[in-house]
Enzyme design. Structure first.
Site, PDB file in Angstrom:
ATOM      1  CG  ASP A 185      -1.991  -1.049   1.188  1.00 46.92           C
ATOM      2  OD1 ASP A 185      -2.475  -1.364   0.086  1.00 46.92           O
ATOM      3  OD2 ASP A 185      -2.363  -1.554   2.266  1.00 46.92           O
TER       4      ASP A 185
ATOM      5  CG  ASP B  56      -6.843  -1.296  -1.858  1.00 42.40           C
ATOM      6  OD1 ASP B  56      -7.076  -2.505  -2.054  1.00 42.40           O
ATOM      7  OD2 ASP B  56      -5.956  -0.891  -1.075  1.00 42.40           O
TER       8      ASP B  56
END
Length: 169
Positions: free
Chosen positions: A128, A142
Site C-alpha cells: 500500500d 483498492d
C-alpha cells in the site's frame, strides 16, 4: 465473409474478451505501480503531494483494512483467491448480459482483486502506498475495486429499457 468489428465486439465472446482484457490491464498497472513504490519509497517516510493524498509505503499482512492480519499468509491467499475465482466466474457468465457501465465496473473489481491477490501471493503482504491521514493507506487496486463496485451499484439503479409489454395500452 468478414465480421464487422463493432458487431464482433458486442458478441458474447467479444464482450468477455474486453472485460477480461481490461481486468488484466488494471492488474498489470497495479502491480507495476506497487513495484515502483516498493523500489522508490523505502526510507522516505511520507512524501507530500499536492492534494489530499500523499505517498507512504506500508505492507498490509491482512485483508481489507488489515482484517485477518494474524492469519497465515497462505490462508489469506487461498480465501481471497477463491473470492477472486468466484468474481471471475461471475464476470464470465454475466458479461454478455450486463450493460457497459456494469461491465467496466466488474472489470475494475476483477482487475483490482487480481492485482491484490497476486501481490499477496508473491510475498505474503499487499503493498500500500496512497495515504490520506484519515483513511487506511491503500493502493491502485483498492481504488479500482471501490470505483468498480460504485459503477456496478450505479448500474443497478438504472431502470431497464421499457418494452412494449410495459407500455400503457
Amino acid at each position: 465473409m468478414t465480421t464487422r468489428p463493432d458487431v464482433a465486439a458486442r458478441s458474447p465472446t467479444g464482450l468477455r474478451i474486453r472485460l477480461f482484457g481490461t481486468a488484466v490491464v488494471i492488474a498489470a498497472a497495479d502491480l507495476a505501480v506497487k513495484a515502483a513504490a516498493a523500489r522508490n519509497l523505502p526510507g522516505r517516510g511520507t512524501v507530500d503531494l499536492p492534494g489530499p493524498v500523499d505517498l507512504r509505503l506500508l505492507f498490509n499482512p491482512g485483508a481489507a483494512f488489515g482484517l485477518g492480519a494474524a492469519l497465515p499468509a497462505a490462508a489469506i491467499v487461498i480465501i481471497t483467491g477463491l473470492v477472486v475465482a468466484g468474481v471471475a466466474i461471475f464476470a464470465w457468465r454475466m458479461a454478455p448480459t450486463l450493460g457497459r457501465v456494469a461491465r467496466v465496473g466488474l472489470a475494475l473489481v476483477l482487475g483490482g482483486a487480481v492485482g491484490n491477490v497476486t501481490d499477496r501471493a508473491l510475498d505474503g503482504v499487499v503493498t500500500d502506498y496512497l495515504h490520506t491521514g484519515w483513511w487506511p493507506t491503500f493502493n491502485l487496486a483498492d481504488v479500482a475495486i471501490v470505483t468498480g463496485a460504485g459503477l456496478m451499484l450505479l448500474h443497478s439503479f438504472r431502470r431497464p429499457p421499457s418494452t412494449q409489454e410495459d407500455a400503457p395500452p
